[in-house]
Design a protein around this motif. Sequence first.
Motif, short mmCIF file in Angstrom:
data_model
loop_
_atom_site.label_atom_id
_atom_site.label_comp_id
_atom_site.label_asym_id
_atom_site.label_seq_id
_atom_site.Cartn_x
_atom_site.Cartn_y
_atom_site.Cartn_z
N PHE B 268 0.78 -1.24 0.00
CA PHE B 268 0.00 0.00 0.00
C PHE B 268 0.80 1.28 0.00
O PHE B 268 0.30 2.31 -0.42
CB PHE B 268 -1.01 0.07 1.16
N LEU B 271 1.31 2.25 -3.43
CA LEU B 271 0.06 2.60 -4.08
C LEU B 271 -0.38 4.01 -3.67
O LEU B 271 -0.76 4.84 -4.50
CB LEU B 271 -1.00 1.58 -3.65
N ILE B 320 -0.30 -4.28 8.25
CA ILE B 320 -1.73 -4.30 8.60
C ILE B 320 -2.23 -2.89 8.86
O ILE B 320 -3.29 -2.49 8.36
CB ILE B 320 -1.96 -5.21 9.83
N SER B 323 -2.75 -1.09 5.64
CA SER B 323 -3.91 -1.46 4.84
C SER B 323 -5.19 -0.93 5.48
O SER B 323 -6.11 -0.51 4.79
CB SER B 323 -3.97 -2.97 4.62
N ILE B 324 -5.25 -0.92 6.81
CA ILE B 324 -6.47 -0.43 7.45
C ILE B 324 -6.63 1.08 7.23
O ILE B 324 -7.72 1.57 6.95
CB ILE B 324 -6.46 -0.75 8.96
N VAL B 327 -6.58 1.85 2.81
CA VAL B 327 -7.61 1.45 1.86
C VAL B 327 -8.77 2.44 1.77
O VAL B 327 -9.14 2.85 0.68
CB VAL B 327 -8.10 0.02 2.16
N PRO B 328 -9.35 2.84 2.93
CA PRO B 328 -10.47 3.78 2.81
C PRO B 328 -10.06 5.07 2.10
O PRO B 328 -10.80 5.57 1.24
CB PRO B 328 -10.85 4.05 4.26
N PHE B 330 -7.72 5.45 -0.05
CA PHE B 330 -7.47 5.16 -1.45
C PHE B 330 -8.78 5.10 -2.23
O PHE B 330 -8.89 5.62 -3.34
CB PHE B 330 -6.73 3.84 -1.55
N ILE B 331 -9.79 4.48 -1.62
CA ILE B 331 -11.08 4.37 -2.29
C ILE B 331 -11.70 5.75 -2.45
O ILE B 331 -12.28 6.08 -3.49
CB ILE B 331 -12.00 3.42 -1.51
N LEU B 334 -10.09 7.34 -5.43
CA LEU B 334 -10.62 6.83 -6.70
C LEU B 334 -11.99 7.42 -6.97
O LEU B 334 -12.33 7.77 -8.09
CB LEU B 334 -10.71 5.31 -6.66
N TYR B 335 -12.78 7.50 -5.91
CA TYR B 335 -14.13 8.01 -6.06
C TYR B 335 -14.10 9.46 -6.51
O TYR B 335 -14.80 9.86 -7.43
CB TYR B 335 -14.86 7.87 -4.72
#
Lengths: 335, 340
Positions: B268, B271, B320, B323-324, B327-328, B330-331, B334-335
């Motif tokens: 991540f 990313l 870990i 990623s926790i 991820v949110p 990152f989304i 993208l949104y």
Amino acid sequence: MQLKHHVPIIILMLSPIAMLLIVLLSVLYGARDIDASTVWNAFFHFDEANVNHQIIMHSRLPRAVGSLLIGAFLAISGALMQGMTRNYLASPSIMGISDGSVFAITLCMIFVPTATSMDMIVFSLIGSALGVAIIFSLATLLPNGMSPVGMAIIGVIIGTFLSGISAAISSYFQISQSVSFWYNARLDQMEPKLIMLAIPFAIVGIILALLIAKSVTILSLGEEISTSLGQRTLLVKLVATASVVILTGISVALAGKIGFVGLIIPHIARFLVGLDYRWVVPCAGVLGAVFLALSDVLSRFMNYPFETPIGVVTALFGVPFFLYLIHKRGGGKHA
Amino acid sequence: MRKSTARYWAAMLTCAALVLAATYMSLTNGKFDMTVMDVIKTLLRIDPVPEHDLVIFEFRMPRIVTAALIGFGLGIAGAVIQGITKNGLAEPGILGINAGAGAAIVIFMFLFQGTMTDNGLLATLAMPLFGLIGGLGAAGCIYMFARRDGSLDPQRLILVGIAISSGFGAISLYLSLKMKPDDFEMATVWLAGTIWNANWEFILSMLPWLIILTPILMWRAPILDLFQLEEASAISLGVATEKEKSIMLLCSIGIVSACVSVSGSVGFVGLLAPHMARRIIGIQHKHVLPLSGMIGMLLVVVSDFIGKTVFAPVELSVGIVLSIVGVPYFIYLLYRAKKR
């Protein structure tokens, strides 16, 4: 087309024999040497006091049956998902659905420590539904989300996310070991009771899958065609998704995460029987059953006398096939 | 032009300041509480206390330095790979380079288990090399399967990467199960992406890779800008695209492998960091690359601090936490990108 119809019938006719053979193999071979006559006696003159009989009836037989069932469930889920999304990468493991299950099971272990096997199955189902919901809604929200690459990446990311949270919670509450024990491929711990509990769900899931198969065939031609043929696409998708959730959910509840079966078997099935999902779904089911049960037998010999995780065996077959698919079918065209 | 340069330096300095702040937090907090003065005294060697020396120099400092270095390396490598593939979702982890390097290092642990403790430094220095071989192996596989008609298709690159990554994951799992219990424990802890066992030798072993390869990437950054055009336009501008792609990919793989050999697979960062960097200073790669490195550094140092303290007494691995947290966000990114 004429010929194509013989193939599925042959597959379906031969499958009971193949399954029987594999169950025999699976029962005969294992860490402990048990000869065929003992196996015979265990089946027909079961003796409570005989340890070998106990092993056969309470460990090896459930294991063989369990791997057949789970293989079938995962393959059917994969077939439905691939048909529904027109995405050749869709499958329970890649899409992070199993991670949703694991997440729910982790919560269940912490907050409902007294949970019965039945509760676990229900939680697993809720979890896989959650996983599906998150991934599909993201895929529709995000740019390019429904393309194979987009969906695969969203699946991988969400999967990592959910398993990250599961890992965090479980190490905080110090149950990492039991969670990891629970979901890391427990084919060798198959409980007959759990299989019995799963069967009603499986029946519902499989019936839904077979009922919707024809509509999935039409849907796989494209949304516009499907709508113009008067199909209620949303309903079809909902029913198919329900079936996927049920079948994947109980697979995880029974044996934890097992990858690649749901991805490659539907491809093999379509290759053999064509694009009619009325045939693809049942054929994928029996092929998946045979594949997973065979992998399970193999897993006992790769590192004899120790067992190899089933995930390693399925990846061994799955990865080369997956690469072949990408190479043959081309990524760009489907992306 | 002026404005963007000013903005770039402002962003770099802010990041550096935040990294320092996080370092300070990380140095003072932990199971063994130390006051600010203790830390400063220890660092400046004013009447040193052996206990404090041990905590600072043997436990906390190496860990922070490792976090900073792998964050920097993964951030830059991520930016390069996203630039080459023209795909904002690409990442060393998704491409399977982490997994390849990881598998090679597990093979290394497997072959040399037992002998590893005897010749400490030599073994430590050999680890990144093995990692590099694995990373290159993975990259080789990716190349082989993702190439079509002599060019590298970015979409296929990612698909193949996902497959390669699970394949190497399976190999690592299989081998780690054949290890002796002690080595197995080490391998699993390490595979999860963690830096708690950081030490100065590890840092020494990864440093050359970063020092040599980072400038090469920086120097070629402007070419990445041209890659954002159609391939044909880049070629017509006189860029040997395939050669440049190969050089930059190789450099990134070298960096990633060195990082992975020290920290295991930390996802991540590669990313997220480039996305954040591009949001701050736009698309010019000569700015994006270093800023991605700085942001990556910040992300890993902060995540390691969170993993160490928030869930205490349990330690969460930095992978870990990333990623926790990641991820949110990152989304959301993208949104936002779609809405615009």
